[in-house]
Design an enzyme around this catalytic site. Structure first.
Site, short mmCIF file in Angstrom:
data_model
loop_
_atom_site.label_atom_id
_atom_site.label_comp_id
_atom_site.label_asym_id
_atom_site.label_seq_id
_atom_site.Cartn_x
_atom_site.Cartn_y
_atom_site.Cartn_z
N SER A 135 43.37 -65.83 -0.79
CA SER A 135 42.51 -66.97 -0.96
C SER A 135 42.09 -67.23 -2.61
CB SER A 135 41.15 -67.14 -0.07
OG SER A 135 40.40 -68.45 -0.73
N TYR B 79 33.03 -63.36 2.06
CA TYR B 79 34.32 -63.72 2.03
C TYR B 79 35.05 -63.46 0.75
CZ TYR B 79 37.99 -67.06 3.04
OH TYR B 79 39.10 -67.55 3.50
#
Length: 309
Positions: free
Chosen positions: A177, A190
């Site tokens: 990501s 995350y």
């Protein structure tokens, strides 16, 4: 004297190889690299029951690949299986697997080896997000984010990489990501998991280079936030430069990167520029720029809870 000559020779060789690699990269920027044929290849996708994983499955089905679909959601995974068959896949296998559990990964991996064969393209896509400030995030959810988003990659690599090495061919795909490249507000766990996934995939890539395992390819994908429900309610202050991405667009770019055997894919391209600025600008300036672009506040409208992609 001999050592100086050896050092000079090594420097010349290094500069020569670097120049060739640079010219090759520039050439393939202008002229697209030929895409490999994946018909008949066994492609395993984790998190295939929805979102990006489902879209990747459909695209590989159209390319004639044998699909192995993993997801904790049996119903969603079976829906993906049906969709893959509808677009032409003749061999699709759906397995219910909890990617937060190492033993479950090992167990299902053994099933795949016996029932399907050696996986040749492994796509680690499964992921979850909590979207809470660090001190508000429960310990169990943080642990689960690390288990699914990062540790699962360790166990899938251990399960399928040995056969790839033995067969002298394989492709390891990490869906990381943009949050694995730069810190984001309310995404501490995350970001940590995605930074780890990126670092792990890159390290194994370096290992394959050092060991001259030329048949083992790696692709690391770092998209900005995607409209998959995983980041429902998120927004961006600069939609022209950093839009919330359409999942179909990311899926197309990801498959194209795999077929061209690209090592790195950042989506959108502006992420490359952001990383350059992060490297060269003073911290205060780069943080002000990130704040201006809304990177820190992208989670302000987040309405999900422990969502998966």
């Amino acid at each position: 004297m001999a050592s100086k000559l050896k050092s000079a020779k090594e420097l010349i060789v290094f500069l020569g190889k670097s120049g060739i690699a640079f010219l090759e990269a520039m050439m393939f920027t202008i002229i697209p690299k030929p895409r490999k044929n994946v018909a008949g290849e066994i492609v395993l996708i984790t998190g295939a029951g929805s979102g990006l994983g489902r879209l990747l499955a459909v695209r590989f089905a159209r390319l004639g690949s044998v699909l192995v679909l993993w997801d904790i959601n049996k119903e969603g995974n079976e829906d993906t299986c049906r969709m893959a068959r509808e677009v032409g896949a003749t061999r699709v296998y759906a397995y219910t697997c909890d990617c937060s559990q190492r033993e479950d990964i090992y167990r299902v991996a053994e099933q795949v080896k016996k029932e399907v064969g050696d996986v040749s393209i492994l796509i680690n896509n499964a992921g979850i997000v909590t979207g809470k400030s660090f001190l508000d995030c429960p310990d169990d959810l943080m642990e689960k984010a690390l288990d699914v988003n990062f540790k699962a990659h360790l166990w899938t690599y251990k399960s399928f990489l040995p056969a790839m090495i033995a067969n002298e061919r394989g492709h390891l795909v990490c869906i990381s990501s943009a949050a694995g490249l730069i810190g984001v507000n309310k995404l501490a766990d995350y970001c940590a998991s995605k930074f780890a996934a990126f670092g792990f995939a890159e390290s194994v890539f370096v290992e394959t280079l050092v060991q001259k395992l030329h048949g083992i390819k790696t692709t690391i994908v770092c998209p900005f936030f995607i409209k998959t429900g995983m980041f429902e309610g998120c927004s961006t202050a600069c939609p022209f430069l950093l839009p919330i991405l359409e999942p179909e667009y990311v899926a197309d770019k990801t498959v194209d990167a795999i077929l061209q055997e690209k090592v790195y894919l950042n989506v959108p391209r502006f992420i490359y520029f952001v990383m350059l600025l992060k490297s060269i600008l003073p911290v205060k300036v780069s943080m002000l720029l990130a704040g201006y672009m809304g990177i820190f506040n992208v989670m302000d409208g987040f309405v999900g809870k422990n969502k998966k992609n």
